[in-house]
Design an enzyme around this catalytic site. Structure first.
Site, mmCIF file in Angstrom:
data_model
loop_
_atom_site.group_PDB
_atom_site.id
_atom_site.type_symbol
_atom_site.label_atom_id
_atom_site.label_comp_id
_atom_site.label_asym_id
_atom_site.label_seq_id
_atom_site.Cartn_x
_atom_site.Cartn_y
_atom_site.Cartn_z
ATOM 1 N N CYS A 348 0.794 -1.234 0.000
ATOM 2 C CA CYS A 348 0.000 0.000 0.000
ATOM 3 C C CYS A 348 0.833 1.295 0.000
ATOM 4 O O CYS A 348 0.618 2.166 -0.862
ATOM 5 C CB CYS A 348 -0.963 0.011 1.179
ATOM 6 S SG CYS A 348 -1.515 -1.597 1.741
ATOM 7 N N ARG A 377 6.373 -11.362 5.648
ATOM 8 C CA ARG A 377 5.867 -11.111 6.996
ATOM 9 C C ARG A 377 6.391 -12.198 7.918
ATOM 10 O O ARG A 377 6.367 -13.374 7.558
ATOM 11 C CB ARG A 377 4.337 -11.104 7.027
ATOM 12 C CG ARG A 377 3.715 -10.018 6.178
ATOM 13 C CD ARG A 377 2.189 -10.096 6.183
ATOM 14 N NE ARG A 377 1.617 -9.144 5.236
ATOM 15 C CZ ARG A 377 0.327 -9.063 4.928
ATOM 16 N NH1 ARG A 377 -0.528 -9.911 5.502
ATOM 17 N NH2 ARG A 377 -0.114 -8.169 4.068
ATOM 18 N N GLN A 395 1.138 -11.137 -3.504
ATOM 19 C CA GLN A 395 -0.276 -10.771 -3.542
ATOM 20 C C GLN A 395 -0.693 -10.374 -4.958
ATOM 21 O O GLN A 395 0.099 -9.807 -5.711
ATOM 22 C CB GLN A 395 -0.544 -9.585 -2.609
ATOM 23 C CG GLN A 395 -0.324 -9.873 -1.139
ATOM 24 C CD GLN A 395 -0.561 -8.639 -0.297
ATOM 25 O OE1 GLN A 395 -0.013 -7.568 -0.567
ATOM 26 N NE2 GLN A 395 -1.377 -8.775 0.739
ATOM 27 N N ASP A 397 -2.268 -7.827 -5.765
ATOM 28 C CA ASP A 397 -2.662 -6.606 -5.067
ATOM 29 C C ASP A 397 -3.003 -5.494 -6.054
ATOM 30 O O ASP A 397 -2.464 -5.436 -7.162
ATOM 31 C CB ASP A 397 -1.506 -6.156 -4.166
ATOM 32 C CG ASP A 397 -1.979 -5.362 -2.972
ATOM 33 O OD1 ASP A 397 -3.202 -5.188 -2.817
ATOM 34 O OD2 ASP A 397 -1.121 -4.920 -2.183
ATOM 35 N N HIS A 399 -4.565 -1.118 -5.873
ATOM 36 C CA HIS A 399 -5.152 -0.004 -5.144
ATOM 37 C C HIS A 399 -5.784 0.946 -6.146
ATOM 38 O O HIS A 399 -5.180 1.283 -7.168
ATOM 39 C CB HIS A 399 -4.103 0.708 -4.300
ATOM 40 C CG HIS A 399 -3.565 -0.162 -3.203
ATOM 41 N ND1 HIS A 399 -2.480 -0.996 -3.398
ATOM 42 C CD2 HIS A 399 -3.991 -0.364 -1.927
ATOM 43 C CE1 HIS A 399 -2.252 -1.670 -2.277
ATOM 44 N NE2 HIS A 399 -3.147 -1.311 -1.375
ATOM 45 N N LYS A 479 -15.060 -2.553 5.052
ATOM 46 C CA LYS A 479 -14.465 -3.502 4.114
ATOM 47 C C LYS A 479 -15.437 -4.625 3.796
ATOM 48 O O LYS A 479 -16.375 -4.903 4.536
ATOM 49 C CB LYS A 479 -13.167 -4.083 4.663
ATOM 50 C CG LYS A 479 -13.341 -4.921 5.923
ATOM 51 C CD LYS A 479 -12.036 -5.606 6.324
ATOM 52 C CE LYS A 479 -12.226 -6.482 7.550
ATOM 53 N NZ LYS A 479 -11.053 -7.329 7.836
ATOM 54 N N HIS A 525 -8.298 -0.543 -1.236
ATOM 55 C CA HIS A 525 -7.412 -1.705 -1.231
ATOM 56 C C HIS A 525 -8.228 -2.899 -1.719
ATOM 57 O O HIS A 525 -9.337 -3.123 -1.235
ATOM 58 C CB HIS A 525 -6.903 -2.020 0.181
ATOM 59 C CG HIS A 525 -6.257 -0.880 0.885
ATOM 60 N ND1 HIS A 525 -4.914 -0.859 1.200
ATOM 61 C CD2 HIS A 525 -6.763 0.283 1.360
ATOM 62 C CE1 HIS A 525 -4.622 0.259 1.844
ATOM 63 N NE2 HIS A 525 -5.737 0.966 1.961
#
Length: 652
Positions: A348, A377, A395, A397, A399, A479, A525
């Protein structure tokens, strides 16, 4: 209201109200209603709290009597009583064993024991037999409330130091409740059944023994934890054990070894070593997702994996997430102190940096930035689980930077995209959970009202069934979570869509509005797979390794029956590869049945057997995975047919 302090008013589910003497127990209430209810009663709900039949009611309350027909309270009591019955059985078999705690968990219970000798599989069988003896005895279950000093003295005299510690930890003013199952006694909050015979003797099973530190502290003694499962009926237990067998067959870790897809090793815990066939699945999924994202108007980017702590401090991750981040320190030339960096745990903040490059106008919005972002992580070693829980992952991912007015349309577009991906990968239906504002949050109520309404409206545009989870949104915005159900009924939370009004503020993201002034964008997100690693693990288990043709790493094997067919087999492989299929030849000097078994274990969808007859007729014998029957087909025909079958769903 009660008439005086000697009576209480009890309100029943049908709205009727009756007066009872103060101190009346739910058992007495049930008996006053009917003899049959008194026999069936197992507990009560008193003001919404699960209540033992023996506990006195001292004030006005709402009450409902529970029976075995009420699944949730019945299962809680059965499993809780079995925890005590198991602890009693262990101490009757091995009196020197010290007992600790035994809570109810999903589908069962566990109990932690302090014992010098390790429990063996044979011991579990002996414990089960002793438990059934205790159940058959129908011993009464009774309870008393003691003062702390008496309870501590009792456990000191019995040599139960863990129980002494538990009593000492009970806050002042809370009752110290003691339970007896026959002559065996335990400290417990309750509630419990009325006698041991109410527990179904044929609907439980002890599953395994594991180590567990006392109170979760690695500096405290290591205990032995016995897990059990329990249900209301023998058939439910049988169904659950069958489910576990099926889950074991589908375990992606075992299939990963058999199919030679990936492995893990201690030199890189939680990091995947992808083998050629496993990496083929990964690349196919990534290529498929890239095409879907391109078609949906996303622009792919790539951001650094190692970023200075200053960015993580600005984003808030350094304070909130530091213990899960991999930190590196570098001696920069001419620098007075070491530079502290972190491997990114999420993408992000880096995506905001891309947005912040150059001036953005409202005409640029919505701006959809996607990245197959490699993240790291730190997860506890005990939490690691194959591809499902790793330390290094990628991910899918993205945005979306947009205005508040664009949230609804972007959410609806995302759900449409997610629906296509899930349908294409074998999950035509999914559940949606809307998590709303938590007590601690950023942003005004007006902004939250708008964001929650937009997400809800977007859901309703595509379906009318979803679950609301009040107060479980992120601190920066509401979310949506998307859950898949696999072939054996397990739920997997994969996709997410989150509205964020916080990070753009923290990282000073802005765009020029139609009024010529600076405005903060909303940051959405979103992810569909969650991570490639975990989603591939889910796919392997859902399909039991028999992946759809387009995802299978080896789609076709041409296996020779005799060496005279080697040249023809290689010709067939060349034709299949020219048509875009992942094909290989098996020319080994082995019997065809051996080759078929081996490639079936590797979950190859199609095996083409060729011998002298096939060479002469320019045909192949087709065997499909999971089917005993074979069929003959011309080479050109089967190449064309398999080429069509192997097309990815977005290209079909």
């Amino acid at each position: 209201m009660a008439l005086d302090q000697s009576t209480v008013s009890l309100t029943f589910p049908d709205g009727s109200v009756r007066e009872f003497p103060a101190g009346t127990t739910p058992a007495e209430v049930a008996a006053s209603l009917s003899k049959s209810l008194a026999k069936k009663a197992i507990s009560a709900q008193v003001n919404g709290r699960h209540h033992d039949l023996q506990w006195p009611i001292e004030a006005d309350a709402e009450i409902a009597i529970n029976t075995m027909a009420d699944d949730a309270p019945a299962l809680e009591l059965i499993r809780h009583d079995l925890a005590h019955i198991m602890a009693r059985a262990v101490q009757e078999l091995w009196p020197e064993t010290k007992v600790t705690i035994g809570p109810v968990i999903e589908r069962g219970w566990y109990y932690d024991f302090d014992r010098d000798e390790p429990f063996t599989p044979e011991d579990l069988g002996a414990i089960e037999a002793k438990m059934r003896e205790i159940i058959a005895a129908r011993d009464p279950v009774t309870t008393e409330v003691w003062d702390r000093e008496r309870a501590i003295r009792h456990y000191e005299e019995k040599g139960e130091p863990f129980k002494v510690e538990l009593v000492e930890a009970i806050p002042e003013g809370e009752p110290v409740r003691m339970y007896w199952h026959g002559d065996w006694q335990d400290l417990c909050r309750g509630p419990h059944l009325s006698h041991t015979g109410q527990v179904p003797a044929d609907a439980f099973k002890l599953m395994k023994v594991a180590g567990a530190y006392w109170r979760g502290d690695s500096n405290r003694p290591m205990l032995q934890r016995i897990y059990g499962v329990a249900f209301k009926t023998r058939q439910e237990l049988k169904d659950y054990l069958h489910f576990l067998e099926e889950a074991e067959k589908r375990d992606h870790r075992r299939l990963g070894r058999e199919m030679k897809l990936f492995h893990f090793q201690e030199e890189a815990p939680g990091m995947v070593f992808w083998h050629p066939d496993g990496w083929t699945i990964y690349r196919e999924m990534q290529d498929y997702m890239r095409r879907r994202l391109d078609a949906a108007g996303y622009r792919e980017i790539n951001t650094p994996q190692v970023v200075d702590r200053k960015l993580w401090e600005a984003s808030g991750h350094w304070d909130k997430y530091r213990e899960n981040m991999y930190i590196t320190e570098i001696d920069e030339e001419h620098a007075q102190e070491k530079r502290v960096n972190a491997l990114k745990p999420m993408n992000c903040p880096c995506h905001v940096q891309v947005f912040n490059t150059g001036i953005k106008s409202y005409r640029d919005l919505p701006l959809r930035l996607a990245e197959f972002g490699s993240c790291h992580r730190y997860e506890a070693h005990g939490a690691l689980h194959g591809l499902m829980r790793v330390r290094g992952f990628t991910q899918d991912d993205a945005h979306i930077f947009c205005t508040e007015d664009q949230i609804e349309a972007e959410c609806a577009g995302f759900i449409d995209l997610l629906s296509k991906v899930y349908r294409d990968t074998g999950f035509p239906s999914f559940d949606i959970k809307l998590s709303t504002r938590p007590e601690v949050r950023v942003g005004s109520d007006a902004v939250w009202d708008k964001a929650e309404a937009a997400l809800e409206k977007a859901i309703l545009a595509v379906r009318n069934d979803y679950e609301v989870d009040p107060g479980e949104g992120a601190f920066y915005g509401p979310k949506l979570d998307f859950k898949l159900t696999d072939a054996i009924g397990r739920e997997w939370q994969c996709g997410t869509f989150q509205a964020d009004f916080n990070l753009p503020e923290r990282l000073d993201a802005s765009y020029i509005g139609a009024d010529g002034e600076k405005h903060r964008p909303v940051m959405l997100h979103r992810a569909i797979l969650g991570s490639f690693e975990r989603f591939i693990g889910i796919l392997i288990e859902n399909y039991s390794g028999k992946l759809p043709m387009w995802l299978a790493p080896r789609q076709v094997v041409v296996a020779t029956i005799t060496s005279d067919a080697d040249a023809y087999a290689e010709e067939a492989v060349a034709a299949l590869r020219a048509a875009g299929l992942r094909a290989e030849a098996d020319l080994r000097n082995e019997k065809i049945n051996y080759k078929v078994r081996e490639h079936s274990l590797g979950k190859v969808p199609v095996i083409l057997a060729v011998g002298q007859r096939e060479v002469d007729e320019r045909t192949v014998t087709v065997r499909r995975l999971g089917e005993k029957a074979t069929a003959s087909a011309g080479l050109d025909e089967i190449v064309s047919r398999l080429s069509e079958e192997a097309r990815a769903p977005d290209r079909a």
